[in-house]
Design an enzyme around this catalytic site. Structure first.
Site, PDB file in Angstrom:
ATOM      1  N   GLY A 134     -22.082 -22.485 -18.364  1.00  0.00           N
ATOM      2  CA  GLY A 134     -22.659 -21.687 -19.609  1.00  0.00           C
ATOM      3  C   GLY A 134     -23.719 -20.669 -19.131  1.00  0.00           C
TER       4      GLY A 134
ATOM      5  CD  GLN B 249     -27.898 -17.488 -17.745  1.00  0.00           C
ATOM      6  OE1 GLN B 249     -27.378 -17.949 -18.073  1.00  0.00           O
ATOM      7  NE2 GLN B 249     -28.851 -18.067 -16.372  1.00  0.00           N
TER       8      GLN B 249
ATOM      9  CB  CYS C 281     -30.457 -22.661 -14.198  1.00  0.00           C
ATOM     10  SG  CYS C 281     -30.139 -20.789 -15.623  1.00  0.00           S
ATOM     11  CG  LEU C 282     -24.722 -19.549 -13.544  1.00  0.00           C
ATOM     12  CD1 LEU C 282     -23.766 -18.868 -14.033  1.00  0.00           C
ATOM     13  CD2 LEU C 282     -24.270 -20.440 -12.183  1.00  0.00           C
TER      14      LEU C 282
ATOM     15  CG  HIS D   5     -29.000 -24.874 -19.687  1.00  0.00           C
ATOM     16  ND1 HIS D   5     -29.595 -25.441 -18.760  1.00  0.00           N
ATOM     17  CD2 HIS D   5     -28.634 -23.587 -19.361  1.00  0.00           C
ATOM     18  CE1 HIS D   5     -29.841 -24.336 -17.913  1.00  0.00           C
ATOM     19  NE2 HIS D   5     -29.468 -23.390 -18.330  1.00  0.00           N
ATOM     20  CD  GLU D   6     -25.459 -21.482 -21.316  1.00  0.00           C
ATOM     21  OE1 GLU D   6     -26.305 -20.136 -20.986  1.00  0.00           O
ATOM     22  OE2 GLU D   6     -25.803 -22.335 -20.252  1.00  0.00           O
TER      23      GLU D   6
ATOM     24  CG  HIS E 192     -30.753 -18.969 -20.366  1.00  0.00           C
ATOM     25  ND1 HIS E 192     -31.625 -18.914 -19.498  1.00  0.00           N
ATOM     26  CD2 HIS E 192     -30.018 -19.977 -20.010  1.00  0.00           C
ATOM     27  CE1 HIS E 192     -31.577 -19.582 -18.488  1.00  0.00           C
ATOM     28  NE2 HIS E 192     -29.890 -20.454 -18.775  1.00  0.00           N
TER      29      HIS E 192
END
Ligand code: NI
Length: 195
Positions: free
Chosen positions: A45, A50, A105-106, A147-148, A151
């Site tokens: 994702g 991000q 998380c990236l 999670h996304e 963000h």
């Protein structure tokens, strides 16, 4: 075009993102860049903040989770086919028992922690063809959406940990913010640029 992924500590990750203008002629190219960026970083994702854009858009390809043999075949099938763009989403409800899942998380490389979230949700959003959708999700599919979605609300999974866990991670998180992290995709660190 692969975009640099913004690291923990950047202000853009803490901001509530803005509504996306569906008429924006640059939107399709931006979505294509987000896909390319997510796959290059082996993510499931990616949310627009991000890559430095405070916009209410995220995308998910949950196929890598479909290989998890602890899941039942019907959930594996849902995850294998779960490739979607969510534009201007609103989570309408979250229901069911909360359960822990080890999230990463990236933007926060090399840190994974168990996060508790409700099992089910209902969401309204605009899809990649600019059609309005309303759908229900559960289990891991719901988890990735939650999670996304966080963000675009300016929330990171580390914000959802206990104060003890947060204290234990403080040193590692400030190393990430300062670019002292081993990562095999392109990142931009908050102390490099005023993001
Ligand atoms: Ni993330």
């Amino acid at each position: 075009m692969i975009l640099p992924i913004v690291a923990y500590g950047a202000k853009v990750l803490k901001k509530k993102a803005q509504v996306v203008d569906l008429q924006d002629p640059k939107l399709p190219a931006f979505i294509a860049d987000m896909w390319e960026t997510m796959y290059a970083a082996s993510g499931v994702g990616l949310a627009a903040p991000q890559v430095g854009k405070p916009q209410r858009i995220f995308l998910i390809d949950a196929a890598p989770f479909a290989d998890d043999e602890s899941l039942d075949p019907s959930e594996q099938k849902v995850l294998a086919d779960f490739k979607k763009v969510f534009i201007n989403p609103t989570i309408l409800s979250e229901t069911g028992a909360t359960w822990p899942f080890n999230e990463g998380c990236l933007s926060i490389p090399n840190i994974r922690e168990d996060v508790m979230r409700p099992d089910q949700l209902r969401i309204r959003y605009t899809d990649a063809d600019f059609k309005e959708k309303e759908e229900s999700y559960s289990g891991l599919a719901a988890r990735v959406i939650q999670h996304e979605y966080d963000h675009i609300e300016g929330v990171l999974f580390t914000d959802r940990l206990s104060s003890l866990k947060k204290r234990l991670l403080k040193g590692k998180l400030s190393q990430i913010a300062n670019g002292k992290v081993d990562v095999d995709y392109v990142m931009r660190f908050p102390n490099d640029l005023k993001l």
